[in-house]
Design a protein around this motif. Structure first.
Motif, PDB file in Angstrom:
ATOM      1  N   THR A  53       0.911  -1.248  -0.006  1.00 38.37           N
ATOM      2  CA  THR A  53      -0.039   0.018  -0.099  1.00 38.37           C
ATOM      3  C   THR A  53       0.784   1.468   0.140  1.00 38.37           C
ATOM      4  O   THR A  53       0.463   2.365   0.306  1.00 38.37           O
ATOM      5  CB  THR A  53      -0.865   0.059   1.221  1.00 38.37           C
ATOM      6  OG1 THR A  53      -0.048   0.020   2.575  1.00 38.37           O
ATOM      7  CG2 THR A  53      -1.901  -1.198   1.228  1.00 38.37           C
ATOM      8  N   ALA A  60       3.931   3.465  -4.591  1.00 44.28           N
ATOM      9  CA  ALA A  60       3.936   2.885  -6.204  1.00 44.28           C
ATOM     10  C   ALA A  60       2.396   2.147  -6.575  1.00 44.28           C
ATOM     11  O   ALA A  60       1.929   2.541  -7.502  1.00 44.28           O
ATOM     12  CB  ALA A  60       5.077   1.859  -6.463  1.00 44.28           C
ATOM     13  N   SER A  70      -2.231  -5.914   2.441  1.00 45.82           N
ATOM     14  CA  SER A  70      -1.184  -5.177   3.412  1.00 45.82           C
ATOM     15  C   SER A  70      -1.112  -6.050   4.404  1.00 45.82           C
ATOM     16  O   SER A  70      -1.944  -6.830   4.907  1.00 45.82           O
ATOM     17  CB  SER A  70      -2.142  -4.004   3.711  1.00 45.82           C
ATOM     18  OG  SER A  70      -1.223  -3.357   4.776  1.00 45.82           O
ATOM     19  N   THR A 124       3.743  -4.816  -5.308  1.00 43.55           N
ATOM     20  CA  THR A 124       4.158  -3.382  -5.225  1.00 43.55           C
ATOM     21  C   THR A 124       5.093  -3.230  -4.086  1.00 43.55           C
ATOM     22  O   THR A 124       5.369  -2.160  -3.743  1.00 43.55           O
ATOM     23  CB  THR A 124       2.998  -2.295  -5.321  1.00 43.55           C
ATOM     24  OG1 THR A 124       2.617  -2.224  -4.061  1.00 43.55           O
ATOM     25  CG2 THR A 124       2.165  -2.269  -6.751  1.00 43.55           C
ATOM     26  N   LEU A 138       6.561  -5.260  -9.892  1.00 42.34           N
ATOM     27  CA  LEU A 138       7.224  -3.855 -10.273  1.00 42.34           C
ATOM     28  C   LEU A 138       8.735  -3.639 -10.079  1.00 42.34           C
ATOM     29  O   LEU A 138       9.549  -3.162 -10.625  1.00 42.34           O
ATOM     30  CB  LEU A 138       6.617  -2.681  -9.220  1.00 42.34           C
ATOM     31  CG  LEU A 138       5.718  -1.731  -9.847  1.00 42.34           C
ATOM     32  CD1 LEU A 138       4.552  -2.459 -10.219  1.00 42.34           C
ATOM     33  CD2 LEU A 138       5.333  -0.834  -8.919  1.00 42.34           C
ATOM     34  N   GLY A 175       9.498  -5.278 -13.839  1.00 37.10           N
ATOM     35  CA  GLY A 175       9.414  -3.685 -13.720  1.00 37.10           C
ATOM     36  C   GLY A 175      10.202  -3.135 -14.829  1.00 37.10           C
ATOM     37  O   GLY A 175      10.355  -1.929 -14.852  1.00 37.10           O
TER      38      GLY A 175
END
Ligand code: NAP
Length: 244
Positions: free
Chosen positions: A125, A128, A147, A175, A204, A227
């Motif tokens: 969270t 990005a 999360s 992320t 990513l 990414g």
């Protein structure tokens, strides 16, 4: 001389300096240089700009993508909506902030999207994840965040990511930094058994090329994206902004 640069901390493993240095050589841009400005506090960004009169613009990275905002004179509407800036253009002493991660993620994702992919899981969270959410949402893809400490209605914990959740979310975007070099044996704790060839796993992270997260996806026949393409596209977009 035209100076560009990167503001962040730490910058030892940053990709941007090498990317722009190679670009300047390749395109024979002999009057351009790109420098790392490793600052321990965002307030030092003013000194950096004051001491670098030839600075045309700069990229911003961890941990300053949000902290840079109060220093700007103007902010692009998408960057304002996402709440993070990774590109600053300086024009007549005025700073304008942009978020080219949005463009980079969208353009790199688009060729792989299928109509059947209506729901996405976003792992993490942080900064990005907000750009990722912005793009997926704009493509009418429903998003659920995962999360370690879920707080909002659209956030769940890793323990909640069961078979059903995986089956119902055909796009999974990592992320988080889990799996980044040198900790390449780590991966987000989700239920990889339920991943199929209908899934799209996007990480990513670009170092290593293939994280454990992507490896697990590939073993199950999923489409996987790292990414690197996003990184290159966002860098080229910054260049365009500085020079248009
Ligand atoms: P960030 O703001 O630090 O956010 C990362 C998020 O990941 C955190 O908010 C946290 O979410 C989760 N997280 C952090 N450490 C974790 C851990 N040990 N275990 C599980 N979850 C953890 O970083 P960011 O700026 O969003 O960047 C995230 C990653 O994306 C980095 O690896 C960065 O290099 C990469 N990135 C790549 C590109 C590209 O162009 N390819 C562009 C931007 C960023 P919770 O607290 O909610 O769990």
């Amino acid at each position: 001389m035209k100076q560009y640069g990167l503001v962040g901390h730490p910058l030892d493993h940053s990709f941007s300096k090498q990317f722009f240095t190679d670009k300047f050589i390749r395109e024979n841009l002999t009057n351009c240089t790109y420098k790392n400005f490793d600052i321990k506090d965002i307030s030092q960004v003013k000194t950096v700009v004051n001491n670098t009169p030839e600075l045309m613009g700069f990229n911003v990275t961890i941990p300053y993508k949000e902290q840079i905002i109060p220093y700007l004179h103007k902010i692009d509407s998408e960057a304002a909506e996402v709440g993070a800036v990774n590109t600053v253009k300086i024009t007549n002493g005025k700073w304008t902030g942009y978020n080219t991660d949005i463009y980079g993620f969208k353009q790199s994702l688009k060729p792989f999207l299928e109509i059947s992919q209506e729901r996405a899981l976003i792992l993490g969270t942080g900064g990005a994840s907000k750009a990722v959410y912005y793009v997926l949402n704009s493509l009418n893809i429903n998003c659920l965040f995962v999360s370690r400490t879920p707080k909002k209605d659209n956030e769940i914990s890793y323990n909640d990511v069961n078979e059903y959740v995986i089956r119902n979310h055909q796009i999974i975007v990592n992320t988080t930094p889990i799996g980044t070099f040198p900790k390449i044996d780590e991966k987000p704790e989700i239920c990889y058994n339920e991943i199929t060839s209908k899934h799209l796993l996007y990480d990513l992270i670009y170092n290593p090329d293939e994280t454990q997260f992507l490896k697990e996806g590939r073993k199950k026949g999923a489409t996987t994206i790292n990414g690197l393409q996003m990184l290159k596209i966002q860098a080229e977009k910054s260049w365009k902004i500085w020079n248009e």
